[in-house]
Design a protein around this motif. Structure first.
Motif, mmCIF file in Angstrom:
data_model
loop_
_atom_site.group_PDB
_atom_site.id
_atom_site.type_symbol
_atom_site.label_atom_id
_atom_site.label_comp_id
_atom_site.label_asym_id
_atom_site.label_seq_id
_atom_site.Cartn_x
_atom_site.Cartn_y
_atom_site.Cartn_z
ATOM 1 N N GLY A 83 0.829 -1.308 0.096
ATOM 2 C CA GLY A 83 0.018 0.072 0.027
ATOM 3 C C GLY A 83 0.860 1.282 0.063
ATOM 4 O O GLY A 83 2.180 1.228 -0.240
ATOM 5 N N ASN A 84 0.170 2.349 0.311
ATOM 6 C CA ASN A 84 0.871 3.512 0.304
ATOM 7 C C ASN A 84 1.279 3.911 1.799
ATOM 8 O O ASN A 84 0.747 3.957 2.681
ATOM 9 C CB ASN A 84 -0.080 4.797 -0.030
ATOM 10 N N PHE A 85 2.678 4.166 1.684
ATOM 11 C CA PHE A 85 3.301 4.570 3.034
ATOM 12 C C PHE A 85 3.175 6.006 3.218
ATOM 13 O O PHE A 85 2.786 6.555 4.631
ATOM 14 C CB PHE A 85 4.748 3.912 3.178
ATOM 15 N N LEU A 86 3.482 6.716 2.417
ATOM 16 C CA LEU A 86 3.290 8.323 2.602
ATOM 17 C C LEU A 86 2.847 8.638 1.041
ATOM 18 O O LEU A 86 3.581 8.618 0.137
ATOM 19 C CB LEU A 86 4.538 9.030 2.894
ATOM 20 N N SER A 87 1.793 9.478 1.131
ATOM 21 C CA SER A 87 1.236 9.793 -0.109
ATOM 22 C C SER A 87 0.094 10.668 0.108
ATOM 23 O O SER A 87 -0.117 10.979 1.259
ATOM 24 C CB SER A 87 0.652 8.551 -1.222
ATOM 25 N N GLY A 88 -0.264 11.536 -0.933
ATOM 26 C CA GLY A 88 -1.360 12.455 -0.733
ATOM 27 C C GLY A 88 -2.526 11.812 -1.087
ATOM 28 O O GLY A 88 -3.713 12.682 -1.095
ATOM 29 N N GLN A 89 -2.687 10.452 -1.562
ATOM 30 C CA GLN A 89 -4.026 9.850 -1.683
ATOM 31 C C GLN A 89 -4.793 9.811 -0.421
ATOM 32 O O GLN A 89 -4.261 9.249 0.674
ATOM 33 C CB GLN A 89 -3.760 8.612 -2.588
ATOM 34 N N ARG A 90 -6.308 9.847 -0.765
ATOM 35 C CA ARG A 90 -7.207 9.827 0.489
ATOM 36 C C ARG A 90 -8.285 8.794 0.360
ATOM 37 O O ARG A 90 -8.600 8.572 -0.860
ATOM 38 C CB ARG A 90 -7.557 11.140 0.833
ATOM 39 N N ARG A 91 -8.662 8.185 1.244
ATOM 40 C CA ARG A 91 -9.969 7.409 1.351
ATOM 41 C C ARG A 91 -9.707 6.128 0.850
ATOM 42 O O ARG A 91 -8.978 5.994 -0.097
ATOM 43 C CB ARG A 91 -11.258 8.145 1.006
ATOM 44 N N GLU A 92 -10.720 5.206 0.868
ATOM 45 C CA GLU A 92 -10.888 4.082 -0.067
ATOM 46 C C GLU A 92 -9.641 3.184 0.228
ATOM 47 O O GLU A 92 -9.122 2.348 -0.737
ATOM 48 C CB GLU A 92 -11.281 4.098 -1.314
ATOM 49 N N TYR A 93 -8.892 3.033 1.482
ATOM 50 C CA TYR A 93 -7.861 2.418 1.821
ATOM 51 C C TYR A 93 -6.404 3.083 1.212
ATOM 52 O O TYR A 93 -5.487 2.464 1.565
ATOM 53 C CB TYR A 93 -8.089 0.979 1.367
ATOM 54 N N LYS A 94 -6.636 3.923 0.430
ATOM 55 C CA LYS A 94 -5.452 4.398 -0.241
ATOM 56 C C LYS A 94 -4.473 5.003 0.746
ATOM 57 O O LYS A 94 -3.381 5.599 0.240
ATOM 58 C CB LYS A 94 -5.692 5.626 -1.286
ATOM 59 N N ASP A 95 -5.059 5.662 2.106
ATOM 60 C CA ASP A 95 -4.350 6.144 2.975
ATOM 61 C C ASP A 95 -3.612 5.306 3.830
ATOM 62 O O ASP A 95 -3.570 5.560 5.233
ATOM 63 C CB ASP A 95 -4.969 7.493 3.611
ATOM 64 N N ILE A 96 -4.084 4.112 3.837
ATOM 65 C CA ILE A 96 -3.537 3.156 4.518
ATOM 66 C C ILE A 96 -2.301 2.163 3.975
ATOM 67 O O ILE A 96 -2.310 1.809 2.854
ATOM 68 C CB ILE A 96 -4.723 1.966 5.017
#
Length: 364
Positions: A283-296
């Protein structure tokens, strides 16, 4: 049968007893070699998913003197520094401000991202991904020169073909690990002619050759694969097939990324019975993506044990462990276990990650 007369005759025919007047000979015996002692050592390997630096992330990190990303890692620093080796998927090239920073769909990030990763325990970054060629060769060369300058190892993208042939090795506690990195593609941007060293693509025969060479140099081979469908929480058939290829070729640990969401952990078994540890997507460890599991995202950790007795060597992978993480509003990476408001999501993520590996434990 002999009768008594015969026995007497036989006795009389015996040769007279010889006197031994020679000096006794010294009998030399080869010293018995002691049984070789068994030496056992181990190390801990940790890996994190995508470092995807959107403009929202680097704008938040702006300072009067440049950029500072250290605050993003404050809450997870100990989980990154305590393992013997920590690796990260640096998805955006850190070409630096001189080339002009940029965000999706064509990324270029500040050099200071590298400074923060090093300061927070990252030993090696994987660079083969669909954004490697976003800003061309200049950004790649600038980024790689900076990784070299700050003494952080990289793999998957290289300065020259000679650099590409130099398989990355890290030795800790008398155990040597090798690191390889490949991507499914580069968002339709063609690799410049004659410059295949700029990015490693997923090419089966190439991967087999590289793993074969890596196995000659190391005790454990780690292969990073950028593959799968974005935002899908389960691996697709392409991922499963490539994992089988790597497993049969002798890859010991597979770290996957690209979907930007977590996919489960699994043990894959080769035809010879050997097992490969697979994290399909961290998954994303550090990013600007939000919600729907993209910030996990998360940190996966594994114990590597080496037992050496004479010329005999065995390697064991054990104690898989995982820390689910969440990127909050200010883009600080937080352990989900420390967020009471996310308790339900946290339990769901744990179930998701261990569905194929019931023995997976968590940092709690």
């Amino acid at each position: 049968m002999y009768n008594n007369a015969d026995l007497q005759t036989v006795e009389e025919k015996k040769l007279p007893k010889q006197e031994n007047t020679s000096e006794p000979k010294e009998i030399k015996t080869e010293p018995i070699s002691p049984e070789p002692e068994e030496k056992t050592t181990d190390l801990s390997l940790a890996a994190v998913g995508d470092i995807l630096i959107h403009d929202t992330v680097y704008n938040k990190a702006k300072t009067a003197k440049g950029y500072d990303f250290n605050r993003n890692f404050t809450s997870v620093k100990s989980y990154l520094t305590e393992p013997d080796i920590t690796i990260a998927n640096q998805e955006t090239m850190i070409g630096g401000t001189q080339l002009g920073l940029s965000s999706y769909p064509s990324f270029n990030s500040p050099h200071e991202v590298g400074d923060a990763l090093k300061a927070n325990g990252v030993d090696l970054v994987t660079l083969a991904n669909n954004h490697t060629l976003d800003r061309g060769e200049k950004a790649i060369v600038s980024a790689l020169n900076y990784w070299n300058q700050i003494d952080v190892m990289y793999t998957g993208s290289y300065l020259t073909d000679k650099d590409r042939q130099n398989i990355r090795l890290i030795k800790r506690n008398d155990i040597t690990l090798s690191f390889l990195s490949y991507t499914y593609g580069t968002n339709g941007i063609p690799v410049p002619t004659g410059k295949n060293h700029l990015v490693n693509l997923i090419e089966v025969e190439r991967i087999k050759r590289d793993i074969n060479e890596a196995r000659k140099l190391s005790d454990v081979n780690v292969v990073s694969l950028h593959f799968g469908n974005e935002y899908e929480r389960m691996p697709n058939e392409f991922q499963k097939n490539i994992v089988k290829v790597v497993t049969e070729a002798g890859g010991d640990i597979i770290i996957g990324h690209h979907p930007h969401v977590l996919q489960p952990i699994k043990w894959e078994t080769a035809s010879d019975g050997s097992k490969t540890f697979v994290a399909y997507s961290l998954g994303n460890f550090l990013s600007g993506q939000r919600r729907e599991y993209k910030d996990i995202g998360g940190i996966v950790q594994l114990k590597v044990t080496k037992r050496q007795k004479g010329s005999e060597k065995t390697i064991e992978l054990s104690e898989p462990k995982f820390l689910p993480t969440y990127v909050d509003g200010p883009f600080v990476i937080q352990p989900m276990k420390d967020l009471p408001a996310m308790k339900k999501s946290y339990e769901e993520i744990k179930t998701h990650m261990k569905q194929w590996v019931p023995e997976l434990t968590f940092f709690e």
